[in-house]
Design a protein around this motif. Structure first.
Motif, PDB file in Angstrom:
ATOM      1  N   ARG A 182       0.831  -1.201   0.000  1.00 51.47           N
ATOM      2  CA  ARG A 182       0.000   0.000   0.000  1.00 51.47           C
ATOM      3  C   ARG A 182       0.866   1.252   0.000  1.00 51.47           C
ATOM      4  NH1 ARG A 182      -3.150  -3.476  -1.260  1.00 51.47           N
ATOM      5  NH2 ARG A 182      -4.993  -4.136  -0.074  1.00 51.47           N
ATOM      6  N   VAL A 183       0.489   2.223  -0.824  1.00 52.59           N
ATOM      7  CA  VAL A 183       1.152   3.526  -0.856  1.00 52.59           C
ATOM      8  C   VAL A 183       0.096   4.582  -0.544  1.00 52.59           C
ATOM      9  CG1 VAL A 183       2.350   5.239  -2.265  1.00 52.59           C
ATOM     10  CG2 VAL A 183       2.887   2.800  -2.539  1.00 52.59           C
ATOM     11  N   ILE A 184       0.376   5.430   0.442  1.00 47.20           N
ATOM     12  CA  ILE A 184      -0.536   6.511   0.816  1.00 47.20           C
ATOM     13  C   ILE A 184       0.263   7.794   0.947  1.00 47.20           C
ATOM     14  CG2 ILE A 184      -2.173   7.381   2.532  1.00 47.20           C
ATOM     15  CD1 ILE A 184      -2.675   4.481   3.378  1.00 47.20           C
ATOM     16  N   VAL A 185      -0.185   8.826   0.245  1.00 47.22           N
ATOM     17  CA  VAL A 185       0.415  10.153   0.354  1.00 47.22           C
ATOM     18  C   VAL A 185      -0.618  11.077   0.981  1.00 47.22           C
ATOM     19  CG1 VAL A 185       1.381  12.112  -0.903  1.00 47.22           C
ATOM     20  CG2 VAL A 185       1.922   9.770  -1.629  1.00 47.22           C
ATOM     21  N   PHE A 202       3.829   0.367 -10.074  1.00 48.32           N
ATOM     22  CA  PHE A 202       4.400  -0.570  -9.112  1.00 48.32           C
ATOM     23  C   PHE A 202       3.941  -2.012  -9.331  1.00 48.32           C
ATOM     24  CE2 PHE A 202       5.914   2.298  -5.390  1.00 48.32           C
ATOM     25  CZ  PHE A 202       6.613   3.084  -6.293  1.00 48.32           C
ATOM     26  N   GLY A 203       2.709  -2.209  -9.828  1.00 49.30           N
ATOM     27  CA  GLY A 203       2.234  -3.555 -10.151  1.00 49.30           C
ATOM     28  C   GLY A 203       2.091  -4.460  -8.940  1.00 49.30           C
ATOM     29  N   ARG A 204       1.926  -5.760  -9.190  1.00 47.55           N
ATOM     30  CA  ARG A 204       1.856  -6.809  -8.174  1.00 47.55           C
ATOM     31  C   ARG A 204       0.764  -6.568  -7.140  1.00 47.55           C
ATOM     32  NH1 ARG A 204       6.332  -6.925  -4.992  1.00 47.55           N
ATOM     33  NH2 ARG A 204       6.581  -4.712  -5.402  1.00 47.55           N
ATOM     34  N   GLY A 205      -0.309  -5.900  -7.550  1.00 47.11           N
ATOM     35  CA  GLY A 205      -1.419  -5.662  -6.630  1.00 47.11           C
ATOM     36  C   GLY A 205      -1.216  -4.489  -5.703  1.00 47.11           C
ATOM     37  N   VAL A 206      -0.170  -3.697  -5.912  1.00 43.76           N
ATOM     38  CA  VAL A 206       0.080  -2.514  -5.085  1.00 43.76           C
ATOM     39  C   VAL A 206      -0.957  -1.438  -5.399  1.00 43.76           C
ATOM     40  CG1 VAL A 206       1.695  -0.615  -4.650  1.00 43.76           C
ATOM     41  CG2 VAL A 206       2.546  -2.961  -4.829  1.00 43.76           C
ATOM     42  N   THR A 207      -1.488  -0.800  -4.374  1.00 40.62           N
ATOM     43  CA  THR A 207      -2.422   0.311  -4.557  1.00 40.62           C
ATOM     44  C   THR A 207      -1.767   1.604  -4.099  1.00 40.62           C
ATOM     45  OG1 THR A 207      -3.422   0.123  -2.355  1.00 40.62           O
ATOM     46  CG2 THR A 207      -4.362  -1.233  -4.122  1.00 40.62           C
ATOM     47  N   ALA A 208      -2.210   2.726  -4.663  1.00 42.62           N
ATOM     48  CA  ALA A 208      -1.674   4.032  -4.289  1.00 42.62           C
ATOM     49  C   ALA A 208      -2.811   5.037  -4.193  1.00 42.62           C
ATOM     50  CB  ALA A 208      -0.641   4.504  -5.319  1.00 42.62           C
ATOM     51  N   GLN A 209      -2.837   5.822  -3.105  1.00 42.58           N
ATOM     52  CA  GLN A 209      -3.916   6.771  -2.869  1.00 42.58           C
ATOM     53  C   GLN A 209      -3.353   8.092  -2.373  1.00 42.58           C
ATOM     54  OE1 GLN A 209      -6.450   4.871  -3.658  1.00 42.58           O
ATOM     55  NE2 GLN A 209      -5.877   2.824  -2.945  1.00 42.58           N
ATOM     56  N   LEU A 210      -4.097   9.158  -2.634  1.00 44.59           N
ATOM     57  CA  LEU A 210      -3.796  10.482  -2.090  1.00 44.59           C
ATOM     58  C   LEU A 210      -4.922  10.868  -1.142  1.00 44.59           C
ATOM     59  CD1 LEU A 210      -2.346  13.230  -1.956  1.00 44.59           C
ATOM     60  CD2 LEU A 210      -3.539  13.866  -4.069  1.00 44.59           C
ATOM     61  N   VAL A 211      -4.571  11.266   0.057  1.00 49.53           N
ATOM     62  CA  VAL A 211      -5.556  11.683   1.051  1.00 49.53           C
ATOM     63  C   VAL A 211      -5.301  13.148   1.398  1.00 49.53           C
ATOM     64  CG1 VAL A 211      -6.546  11.271   3.334  1.00 49.53           C
ATOM     65  CG2 VAL A 211      -5.675   9.342   1.987  1.00 49.53           C
ATOM     66  N   LEU A 254      -7.465   2.007   3.880  1.00 53.09           N
ATOM     67  CA  LEU A 254      -6.552   2.000   2.738  1.00 53.09           C
ATOM     68  C   LEU A 254      -5.359   1.077   2.939  1.00 53.09           C
ATOM     69  CD1 LEU A 254      -6.569   5.789   1.779  1.00 53.09           C
ATOM     70  CD2 LEU A 254      -7.848   3.921   0.699  1.00 53.09           C
ATOM     71  N   LEU A 255      -4.918   0.864   4.169  1.00 52.02           N
ATOM     72  CA  LEU A 255      -3.801  -0.044   4.413  1.00 52.02           C
ATOM     73  C   LEU A 255      -4.234  -1.503   4.431  1.00 52.02           C
ATOM     74  CD1 LEU A 255      -1.784   1.845   7.191  1.00 52.02           C
ATOM     75  CD2 LEU A 255      -1.014   1.373   4.858  1.00 52.02           C
ATOM     76  N   SER A 256      -5.485  -1.739   4.709  1.00 51.22           N
ATOM     77  CA  SER A 256      -5.966  -3.112   4.906  1.00 51.22           C
ATOM     78  C   SER A 256      -6.320  -3.788   3.585  1.00 51.22           C
ATOM     79  CB  SER A 256      -7.207  -3.099   5.802  1.00 51.22           C
ATOM     80  OG  SER A 256      -8.337  -2.622   5.071  1.00 51.22           O
ATOM     81  N   GLY A 257      -6.687  -5.059   3.685  1.00 50.82           N
ATOM     82  CA  GLY A 257      -7.143  -5.808   2.521  1.00 50.82           C
ATOM     83  C   GLY A 257      -8.521  -5.392   2.051  1.00 50.82           C
ATOM     84  N   SER A 287      -7.616   1.933  -6.147  1.00 48.69           N
ATOM     85  CA  SER A 287      -6.280   2.485  -6.375  1.00 48.69           C
ATOM     86  C   SER A 287      -6.376   3.738  -7.235  1.00 48.69           C
ATOM     87  CB  SER A 287      -5.363   1.458  -7.053  1.00 48.69           C
ATOM     88  OG  SER A 287      -4.023   1.917  -7.097  1.00 48.69           O
ATOM     89  N   GLY A 288      -5.395   4.633  -7.066  1.00 45.10           N
ATOM     90  CA  GLY A 288      -5.357   5.864  -7.834  1.00 45.10           C
ATOM     91  C   GLY A 288      -6.418   6.860  -7.434  1.00 45.10           C
ATOM     92  N   GLN A 289      -6.904   6.764  -6.180  1.00 43.02           N
ATOM     93  CA  GLN A 289      -8.005   7.610  -5.750  1.00 43.02           C
ATOM     94  C   GLN A 289      -7.541   8.796  -4.920  1.00 43.02           C
ATOM     95  OE1 GLN A 289     -11.273   6.850  -7.014  1.00 43.02           O
ATOM     96  NE2 GLN A 289      -9.667   5.809  -8.167  1.00 43.02           N
TER      97      GLN A 289
END
Length: 452
Positions: A116-119, A150-159, A180-183, A189-191
């Motif tokens: 998980r990626v969160i900014v 990033f691929g491999r099921g990685v998600t990225a979000q901006l809060v 957002l960190l959990s399953g 993604s990309g939200q």
């Protein structure tokens, strides 16, 4: 509906073929199972100079049992991270964006599958100068690109988190980070999520964040609606499951399985809002969460569409929501702290050939969120929408094979989502802890390549 291609890719022969031919490679997504830890490994927390959220983020994630690592100490650390969280609220001009590169570049390959990626940022409208607003708006390009790279099921979000925060803001920041960190957020993604000020209450037990809540789910007999009823009941809600009389048997089965109640009602009937309000008042005295999920399709190109196809779709998918909201609000059946969540669609964002009626109705749902949120905020009620992309249901199973495969593969996850992915997202927006999350439209589409 089974995605046979995705199943084949997981086999030894399939993996070799995908690698050799450069075919789409659907990853195995990490979805939520009750009892799971929030994340399956440590999380790296980075901070831009002068940022304001590192302290509360550290506090809530530590309380949630997350092992946090510092990027300075982790420079030569071979540990694989389950998440990368970066507080970018201190970036006040474009030159400060270099700090993003300095954090993500050395750790881009350190994420585990389904990481998980969160900014975290400041809403551009609240920034103190045009330069700061410019820099904060740039964060959207970063997170959306990461979601595709990033691929491999990685998600990225901006809060985006308001500067004028209160206790409710911090509680909703916690609920959002937990989601957002959990399953639960496997197919989100990309939200861009916006957290303002508002009333929010942390649950006694984060495994049952809807304990004591009365939740209405329309269109609950099958598909996404049935998944919604199941997830919300799992999270502690007392679910009122509603659908048309013709779906009565399936509706009763869903309600019985979750220990909820069933209401057979055609929402397009002139007296439907009144009958529904009277039922909720008599049985429960209120409804804490209203989930407008009921929807239909009547597909034809506009030039070949008869008036009934147009009218039915607009009435069920949009006008019925307005009528129900009006009556429930007029009778004060949705109390302060209540939640309304509507189901839109990426068709309402990007449009879709042969679905002008459907796309119009779903864009109207987004308009409903935009227009009604300020009114409801004054009453302490949040309003949000989710916009599903390609979700594996009996309806998408009817799509011709080639179109179906295109729908599945044209997103960052290279696969269709599941009804539970939509349900988990709506569940988060329905939590009492998410009260300061309002006015959002969150796509559940695996970061579809269509639309914004």
């Amino acid at each position: 509906m089974t995605d046979r291609y995705a199943s084949f890719v997981q086999s030894g022969a399939g993996r070799a073929l995908v690698k050799r031919l450069g075919l789409p490679d659907p990853p195995r997504l990490r979805r939520h199972t009750p009892g799971d830890p929030l994340v399956p490994g440590p999380v790296l927390l980075g901070t831009a100079a002068g940022s304001r959220l590192a302290e509360p983020v550290t506090k809530v994630l530590t309380f949630a049992g997350v092992e946090l690592r510092d990027p300075v100490a982790a420079t030569d650390d071979p540990v694989r991270y389950a998440g990368l969280v970066y507080d970018a609220t201190g970036i006040t001009d474009s030159t400060g964006l270099r700090q993003l590169y300095d954090f993500f570049h050395p750790h881009a390959r350190s994420l585990t599958p389904s990481g998980r990626v969160i900014v975290l940022g400041t809403p551009p409208a609240e920034c103190g100068s045009p330069r700061e607003a410019t820099a904060q708006r740039a964060l959207e390009g970063l997170t959306r690109s990461i979601g595709k790279e990033f691929g491999r099921g990685v998600t990225a979000q901006l809060v985006y988190v308001t500067k004028d925060g209160d206790a409710g803001t911090l509680t909703s920041l916690e609920s959002t980070l937990r989601f957002l960190l959990s399953g639960r957020s496997a197919y989100v993604s990309g939200q861009v999520v916006r957290i303002g000020a508002g009333t929010a209450t942390a649950p006694a037990d984060w495994d049952r964040p809807l304990d004591g809540q009365v939740v209405l789910v329309t269109g609950a007999a099958r598909g996404i609606g049935a998944a919604l009823a199941t997830v919300l009941a799992r999270d502690g809600a007392q679910v009122v499951a509603l659908d048309v009389p013709s779906a009565g048997d399936a509706l009763a089965e869903v309600a019985n399985e979750i220990g909820g109640s069933a209401v057979q009602l055609d929402l397009t009937a002139p007296d439907a809002p009144t009958r529904l309000a009277e039922h909720l008042a008599a049985r429960h005295g209120r409804v804490d969460v209203v989930v407008h999920n009921a929807g239909i399709t009547r597909d034809k190109t506009l030039g070949r569409m008869d008036p009934d196809r147009w009218d039915q779709v607009i009435d069920v998918n949009l006008s019925s929501q307005e009528r129900i909201n009006d009556v429930l609000l007029e009778r004060d059946l949705i109390p302060a702290g209540g939640r309304i969540v509507s189901v839109s669609s990426i068709a309402g964002i990007a449009g879709n050939r042969g679905q002008t009626n459907y796309a119009t109705s779903k864009a109207g749902v987004i308009g409903l969120v935009d227009s009604l949120t300020p009114v409801l905020r004054e009453r302490g009620i949040s309003l949000n929408a989710v916009a599903p992309g390609f979700i594996e249901t009996r309806l998408t199973a009817r799509i011709p094979l080639m179109l179906r495969e295109a729908g599945r593969r044209m997103n960052s996850m290279a696969q269709g989502g599941l009804p539970v992915d939509v349900a988990e997202t709506i569940g988060w927006l329905a939590w009492p802890a998410s009260g300061a999350v309002t006015g959002n439209v969150v796509r559940v589409c695996g970061q579809s390549l269509l639309g914004a």
